[in-house]
Design an enzyme around this catalytic site. Structure first.
Site, PDB file in Angstrom:
ATOM      1  N   GLU A   1      40.751  43.658  37.603  1.00  0.00           N
ATOM      2  CA  GLU A   1      41.102  42.237  37.534  1.00  0.00           C
ATOM      3  C   GLU A   1      42.322  41.976  36.673  1.00  0.00           C
ATOM      4  O   GLU A   1      43.149  41.113  36.992  1.00  0.00           O
ATOM      5  CB  GLU A   1      39.895  41.446  37.016  1.00  0.00           C
ATOM      6  CG  GLU A   1      40.006  39.939  37.191  1.00  0.00           C
ATOM      7  CD  GLU A   1      40.516  39.214  35.939  1.00  0.00           C
ATOM      8  OE1 GLU A   1      40.581  37.974  35.975  1.00  0.00           O
ATOM      9  OE2 GLU A   1      40.841  39.892  34.946  1.00  0.00           O
TER      10      GLU A   1
ATOM     11  N   ASP B   1      37.540  46.316  33.327  1.00  0.00           N
ATOM     12  CA  ASP B   1      38.828  46.571  32.683  1.00  0.00           C
ATOM     13  C   ASP B   1      39.132  45.485  31.664  1.00  0.00           C
ATOM     14  O   ASP B   1      38.618  44.364  31.746  1.00  0.00           O
ATOM     15  CB  ASP B   1      39.948  46.660  33.727  1.00  0.00           C
ATOM     16  CG  ASP B   1      40.035  45.430  34.605  1.00  0.00           C
ATOM     17  OD1 ASP B   1      38.987  44.977  35.110  1.00  0.00           O
ATOM     18  OD2 ASP B   1      41.152  44.907  34.796  1.00  0.00           O
TER      19      ASP B   1
END
Length: 422
Positions: free
Chosen positions: A153, A87
């Site tokens: 994250e 991400d």
């Protein structure tokens, strides 16, 4: 080995092509739930390199991908996890970008531009390319190698924790997050909710009876009582600033931020509930469990000195597995073992590749690396890209860093995964 390193340099356009494919997938988080195509690219790449791939859903639309390549003598030789997150930070209004955020573009300054080039698809692509070059040149590893492409994250979602809970472990973990090719540990961060609630809801007209002499009503505004909690947190924060420190951090890095406050129901009533969302930063030699105990003990002692809070003490809720789903997160700390054989080998690989001494220090940010330390797996943060470019408009990375990083990882893999267990 030298022919592998030369191939990484000579075939660098293949690295950039892989990075371009990853950047083209807008895996922004939040909103997240959008990593399927990017994770499919990673999974297919790992399968082509001989890895056994495990893919499972952490949140709908966001899968973890872990590939494992068994070593030729895995029982007797050291194992490694390479970990990174798929991400990237959200973009929002991209009108300030010189180049399109989801198309890898070479700028006039020679740098690559695009969301995620520094944090941290550049590191994922370069790590995969290093493994590909070893594979194509027939370099075998005697110890196991696991490659983890995890989700979440950026939004405090525990993709790495989910991989650990699934049973993945190793003798060492290399977290390839943004570090400007420095080898780093980190402090930790935890968020928490402190809630004050009255058992009764009082009309605004009752206020005079709870604050004036002779009113005879033992009531309170939860918002006003939360002000005492905030004052107690400020006292604790100042105490930490005086009493706590850690090498590699400037003074006062251990902080308690009252980030969000929610309370009250209507102007015609006394606030019968108030919730405070706090963010706490702590040092590498502390655990989030230690911090929870410290904060709760201090706030409870302050509440015990107040006649109303003594009977209606604050309630705490800490952490969480997602800032999106639970409005809570934990990033455990990572205290580096500077004498660990893996870190020494990583330093040697970098120094041999660059001719420069390795820099070992502390990250001013936080990453998933702390989850490995929390699970008892030694780890280090080491990746390309500068933090000043991560999350920024016109995020960019120096392509030379990507190549040097890939070469260093290749050297390190061959050394560490061919190191015999004692």
């Amino acid at each position: 080995m030298e022919h592998v390193l030369a191939a990484i340099e000579e075939r660098r356009e293949e690295l950039f092509s892989l990075l371009s494919e990853l950047i083209a997938q807008p895996t922004v988080s939040p909103p997240a739930r959008n990593s399927d195509k990017a994770q499919t690219l990673v999974a297919e790449k790992l399968q082509a390199l001989g890895f056994e791939v495990d893919r499972w859903t952490v949140f709908p639309g966001d899968d973890n991908v872990v590939g494992v390549k068994k070593g030729t003598d895995f029982r007797n030789y050291k194992s490694l996890i390479i970990n990174g997150h798929i991400d990237v930070a959200e973009v929002g209004d991209d009108s300030g970008w010189t180049y399109p955020p989801f198309a890898l573009t070479k700028g006039g300054d020679g740098r690559w531009y695009g969301r995620g080039v520094a944090d941290m698809k550049g590191a994922l692509a370069a790590s995969l390319f290093a493994i590909q070059m070893l594979h194509e040149h027939g370099i075998e590893l005697k110890g196991d190698l696991a490659f983890q492409s995890v989700i979440g994250e950026e939004a405090g979602e525990a993709g790495t924790l989910a991989a650990i809970e699934r049973g993945y472990s190793a003798d060492y973990a290399l977290v390839v997050d943004t570090s400007d090719l420095q080898m780093q540990g980190q402090g930790g961060v935890i968020t928490g909710w402190i809630t004050i609630e009255s058992p009764v809801t009082l009309h605004d007209g009752m206020r005079s009876r709870i604050i004036h002499a002779g009113g005879k009503v033992h009531g309170a505004s939860a918002i006003e009582k939360m002000m005492k909690v905030i004052a107690s947190l400020q006292d604790l924060e100042r105490h930490w600033a005086v009493m706590k420190s850690y090498p590699g951090f400037p003074p006062g890095m251990s902080t308690i931020n009252p980030a969000v406050i929610e309370g009250g129901r209507h102007a015609a009533f006394l606030a019968d509930r108030c919730a405070l969302w706090i963010t706490v930063h702590f040092y590498p030699d502390e655990t989030h469990e230690d911090i929870i105990r410290e904060v709760e003990d201090h706030v409870r002692r302050a509440a015990a000195a107040d006649p109303w809070l003594r009977d209606h003490p604050p309630v705490f809720r800490w952490g969480g597995r997602s800032m999106i789903e639970e409005r809570g997160e934990i990033f455990p700390s990572l205290e580096l073992d500077k004498e660990h054989p893996a870190l020494l080998k990583l330093q040697a690989a970098f120094e041999k590749q660059t001719g420069r001494p390795a820099v070992v220090n502390m990250s001013p940010s936080v990453t998933d690396a702390g989850w490995f330390a929390h699970a008892g797996i030694p780890a280090v943060i080491f990746g390309p890209g500068e933090l000043s470019h991560a999350h920024a408009v016109n995020e960019s990375v120096d392509p030379k860093q990507l190549v040097v990083f890939a070469q260093t990882v290749a050297r390190f893999l061959v050394d560490w995964c061919n190191t015999k267990r004692e």
